[in-house]
Motif scaffolding. Structure first.
Motif, PDB file in Angstrom:
ATOM      1  N   ALA A 160       0.810  -1.266   0.086  1.00 44.47           N
ATOM      2  CA  ALA A 160      -0.029  -0.035   0.132  1.00 44.47           C
ATOM      3  C   ALA A 160       0.816   1.362  -0.023  1.00 44.47           C
ATOM      4  N   ASN A 161       1.929   1.229   0.509  1.00 42.83           N
ATOM      5  CA  ASN A 161       3.107   2.131   0.596  1.00 42.83           C
ATOM      6  C   ASN A 161       3.874   2.536  -0.332  1.00 42.83           C
ATOM      7  N   ARG A 162       3.618   1.741  -1.478  1.00 40.62           N
ATOM      8  CA  ARG A 162       4.558   1.724  -2.766  1.00 40.62           C
ATOM      9  C   ARG A 162       6.110   1.654  -2.204  1.00 40.62           C
ATOM     10  N   MET A 163       6.234   0.868  -1.365  1.00 43.33           N
ATOM     11  CA  MET A 163       7.549   0.709  -1.066  1.00 43.33           C
ATOM     12  C   MET A 163       8.343   0.155  -2.151  1.00 43.33           C
ATOM     13  N   LYS A 164       9.785   0.946  -2.372  1.00 44.78           N
ATOM     14  CA  LYS A 164      10.696   0.360  -3.381  1.00 44.78           C
ATOM     15  C   LYS A 164      12.116   0.611  -2.819  1.00 44.78           C
ATOM     16  N   ASP A 165      12.859  -0.265  -3.835  1.00 41.25           N
ATOM     17  CA  ASP A 165      14.255   0.063  -3.583  1.00 41.25           C
ATOM     18  C   ASP A 165      14.800   1.327  -3.663  1.00 41.25           C
ATOM     19  N   HIS A 181       8.109  -4.673  10.155  1.00 40.88           N
ATOM     20  CA  HIS A 181       8.156  -3.774   9.088  1.00 40.88           C
ATOM     21  C   HIS A 181       9.604  -3.408   8.819  1.00 40.88           C
ATOM     22  N   LEU A 182      10.661  -3.569   9.707  1.00 38.83           N
ATOM     23  CA  LEU A 182      11.877  -3.260   9.468  1.00 38.83           C
ATOM     24  C   LEU A 182      12.594  -4.292   8.282  1.00 38.83           C
ATOM     25  N   LYS A 183      11.914  -5.631   8.775  1.00 41.59           N
ATOM     26  CA  LYS A 183      12.444  -6.907   7.750  1.00 41.59           C
ATOM     27  C   LYS A 183      11.976  -6.758   6.455  1.00 41.59           C
ATOM     28  N   THR A 184      10.727  -6.224   6.354  1.00 37.36           N
ATOM     29  CA  THR A 184      10.011  -6.272   5.253  1.00 37.36           C
ATOM     30  C   THR A 184      10.546  -4.931   4.266  1.00 37.36           C
ATOM     31  N   ALA A 185      10.894  -3.963   4.899  1.00 39.49           N
ATOM     32  CA  ALA A 185      11.535  -2.742   4.216  1.00 39.49           C
ATOM     33  C   ALA A 185      12.956  -3.277   3.794  1.00 39.49           C
ATOM     34  N   LYS A 186      13.554  -3.876   4.708  1.00 39.50           N
ATOM     35  CA  LYS A 186      15.068  -4.365   4.212  1.00 39.50           C
ATOM     36  C   LYS A 186      14.845  -5.369   3.014  1.00 39.50           C
ATOM     37  N   TRP A 187      14.115  -6.235   2.992  1.00 36.69           N
ATOM     38  CA  TRP A 187      13.880  -6.977   1.903  1.00 36.69           C
ATOM     39  C   TRP A 187      13.281  -6.234   0.705  1.00 36.69           C
ATOM     40  N   SER A 188      12.788  -5.038   0.813  1.00 36.66           N
ATOM     41  CA  SER A 188      12.300  -4.258  -0.469  1.00 36.66           C
ATOM     42  C   SER A 188      13.563  -3.417  -0.751  1.00 36.66           C
ATOM     43  N   GLY A 189      14.789  -3.518  -0.340  1.00 34.34           N
ATOM     44  CA  GLY A 189      15.966  -2.540  -0.517  1.00 34.34           C
ATOM     45  C   GLY A 189      16.095  -1.148  -0.133  1.00 34.34           C
ATOM     46  N   CYS A 190      15.573  -1.029   1.118  1.00 33.84           N
ATOM     47  CA  CYS A 190      15.385   0.481   1.505  1.00 33.84           C
ATOM     48  C   CYS A 190      16.406   0.536   2.789  1.00 33.84           C
ATOM     49  N   GLN A 191      16.528   1.863   3.082  1.00 33.43           N
ATOM     50  CA  GLN A 191      17.247   2.067   4.219  1.00 33.43           C
ATOM     51  C   GLN A 191      16.452   2.397   5.154  1.00 33.43           C
ATOM     52  N   VAL A 192      16.466   1.947   6.440  1.00 30.61           N
ATOM     53  CA  VAL A 192      15.380   1.908   7.509  1.00 30.61           C
ATOM     54  C   VAL A 192      16.102   2.591   8.932  1.00 30.61           C
ATOM     55  N   ILE A 193      15.003   3.449   9.205  1.00 35.27           N
ATOM     56  CA  ILE A 193      15.428   4.023  10.534  1.00 35.27           C
ATOM     57  C   ILE A 193      14.399   3.393  11.552  1.00 35.27           C
ATOM     58  N   VAL A 194      14.661   3.138  12.591  1.00 30.99           N
ATOM     59  CA  VAL A 194      13.674   2.641  13.722  1.00 30.99           C
ATOM     60  C   VAL A 194      13.919   3.480  15.003  1.00 30.99           C
ATOM     61  N   ALA A 195      12.639   3.790  15.516  1.00 33.21           N
ATOM     62  CA  ALA A 195      12.378   4.982  16.518  1.00 33.21           C
ATOM     63  C   ALA A 195      11.646   4.051  17.595  1.00 33.21           C
ATOM     64  N   ASP A 196      12.208   4.056  18.668  1.00 34.68           N
ATOM     65  CA  ASP A 196      11.509   3.558  19.885  1.00 34.68           C
ATOM     66  C   ASP A 196      12.026   4.606  21.189  1.00 34.68           C
ATOM     67  N   ILE A 197      11.401   4.101  22.318  1.00 33.25           N
ATOM     68  CA  ILE A 197      11.905   4.544  23.680  1.00 33.25           C
ATOM     69  C   ILE A 197      12.418   3.313  24.466  1.00 33.25           C
ATOM     70  N   VAL A 198      12.422   2.154  23.928  1.00 31.27           N
ATOM     71  CA  VAL A 198      13.295   0.798  24.609  1.00 31.27           C
ATOM     72  C   VAL A 198      14.393   0.575  24.025  1.00 31.27           C
ATOM     73  N   ASP A 199      15.512   0.767  24.859  1.00 25.22           N
ATOM     74  CA  ASP A 199      16.740   0.218  24.456  1.00 25.22           C
ATOM     75  C   ASP A 199      16.948  -1.140  23.915  1.00 25.22           C
ATOM     76  N   MET A 200      16.171  -2.101  24.661  1.00 28.67           N
ATOM     77  CA  MET A 200      16.190  -3.305  24.345  1.00 28.67           C
ATOM     78  C   MET A 200      15.810  -3.432  22.961  1.00 28.67           C
ATOM     79  N   ARG A 201      14.692  -2.976  22.492  1.00 23.21           N
ATOM     80  CA  ARG A 201      13.997  -3.094  21.202  1.00 23.21           C
ATOM     81  C   ARG A 201      14.902  -2.531  20.021  1.00 23.21           C
TER      82      ARG A 201
END
Length: 350
Positions: A160-165, A181-201
């Motif tokens: 739906a997001n038209r994600m691409k390399d 979502h991270l894994k799907t985006a990496k498979w799609s060839g994207c650079q991925v930023i992940v934001a959270d408030i929990v260091d373990m995650r």
């Protein structure tokens, strides 16, 4: 059979429950692995409880066929299978477009039908008719197969997001779905930023290939995203946290011509959006819900081929006898993705 039966908010009992029977066009599956979704936990705690209680929740299931109903072709007792959980009418406006996840009359395992937190599960004709019962082979385990459903939800979002390399994708929230979502985006060839408030995650996201990690409780999320993207913002922003203030703040992180996906929201949530921003920046705002059988089958194949690894997402394993521990682990945010196992399944050989 034994099942985890929900009687009300925070009232789950492990008890004997009526054995399901396969009617015409149906099968019964002996559960091997049931996945624990965050939605299941919220429901057990009282958010969105069905009126038809008691009930058995759980919509992610893999196992072996124990009974085959009259008229079912191509399946036999003993077949290892995984199940797409939505039971759809096949006749409404959306089903005719094969947008089965938007079916006007949909029910499903754990949603109107007794689900996977039981030793046996009836799979209705409506699931089988849309190809939602899929045989497994010895190249994929029951545990990996049960991850196809949640992964397919992120795959549907990527579509739906038209994600691409080559795009930059920002994932807000590093829980189990955020990591998928991270894994799907990496498979799609994207650079991925992940934001959270929990260091373990965030640490897990880094191990799973995230290019940039941001702890938004200790840094300025907007400034850091703009620094990474040279002031443009992310091409795709996926908001996997249903908090209104978070959603409103993260909308500003989308690049011109970009896409913002609302992947999760709390009940009765409202957010404010400046229509001029949508207009002048040419922003596409999307929402995605569940997935289609085609998405499900694609993700099962990706898992089987190890194009996307899912085994590292399973942080906890429980049995029905320790089901209360599973709920407590989910409530305390200790669990990334948990599964309920039935019998010996870790070294599966079909």
């Amino acid at each position: 059979m034994k099942a985890a039966v929900v009687y009300g908010a925070d009232d789950i009992r492990i008890e004997d429950y009526a054995d399901p029977v396969a009617g015409p066009g149906e099968v019964v599956v002996a559960t091997k692995v049931a996945g624990i979704c965050g939605k299941d936990v919220k429901t057990m705690l009282g958010e969105g409880l069905t009126e038809n209680l008691p009930a058995v929740l759980g919509h992610d299931i893999s196992g072996e066929i124990s009974e085959v109903g009259e008229g079912v072709q191509g399946f036999s007792v003993g077949d290892p299978v995984v199940v797409y959980p939505m039971a759809v009418c096949g006749k409404c406006h959306y089903c005719l477009q094969k947008r089965y996840n938007l079916c006007e009359k949909a029910t499903g395992l754990g949603h109107g039908l007794d689900g996977a937190f039981a030793e046996y599960v009836r799979v209705p004709k409506e699931i089988i008719d849309v190809g939602g019962l899929i045989k497994l082979d010895d190249e994929i385990s029951f545990e990996d197969a049960v991850m196809a459903e949640p992964l397919s939800c992120t795959f549907a979002a990527a579509r739906a997001n038209r994600m691409k390399d080559g795009q930059t994708v920002l994932v807000i929230g590093g829980g189990s779905m955020g990591l998928m979502h991270l894994k799907t985006a990496k498979w799609s060839g994207c650079q991925v930023i992940v934001a959270d408030i929990v260091d373990m995650r965030l640490s897990m996201a880094g191990q799973m290939g995230a290019d940039h990690l941001i702890n938004s409780s200790s840094g300025n999320l907007h400034d850091e995203v703009m620094h990474i993207t040279e002031g443009r913002g992310a091409d795709v922003v996926i908001i996997s946290i249903g908090i209104p203030d978070v959603i409103e703040d993260c909308l500003r992180l989308v690049a011109k011509g970009g896409v913002c996906n609302i992947f999760g929201a709390a009940p009765d949530t409202e957010v404010k959006i400046d229509p001029r921003w949508l207009h002048q920046q040419e922003i596409t705002l999307t929402g995605t819900y569940a997935s289609t059988p085609a998405d499900f089958k694609k993700c099962l194949q990706l898992i089987k081929e190890e194009a996307i690894i899912v085994s590292d997402l399973i942080s906890h394993r429980f049995t029905l006898d320790t089901f209360d521990d599973a709920v407590e682990s989910a409530k305390s945010l200790e669990m990334v993705r948990g599964v309920i196992t039935f019998g010996e399944i870790l070294s599966v050989s079909f």
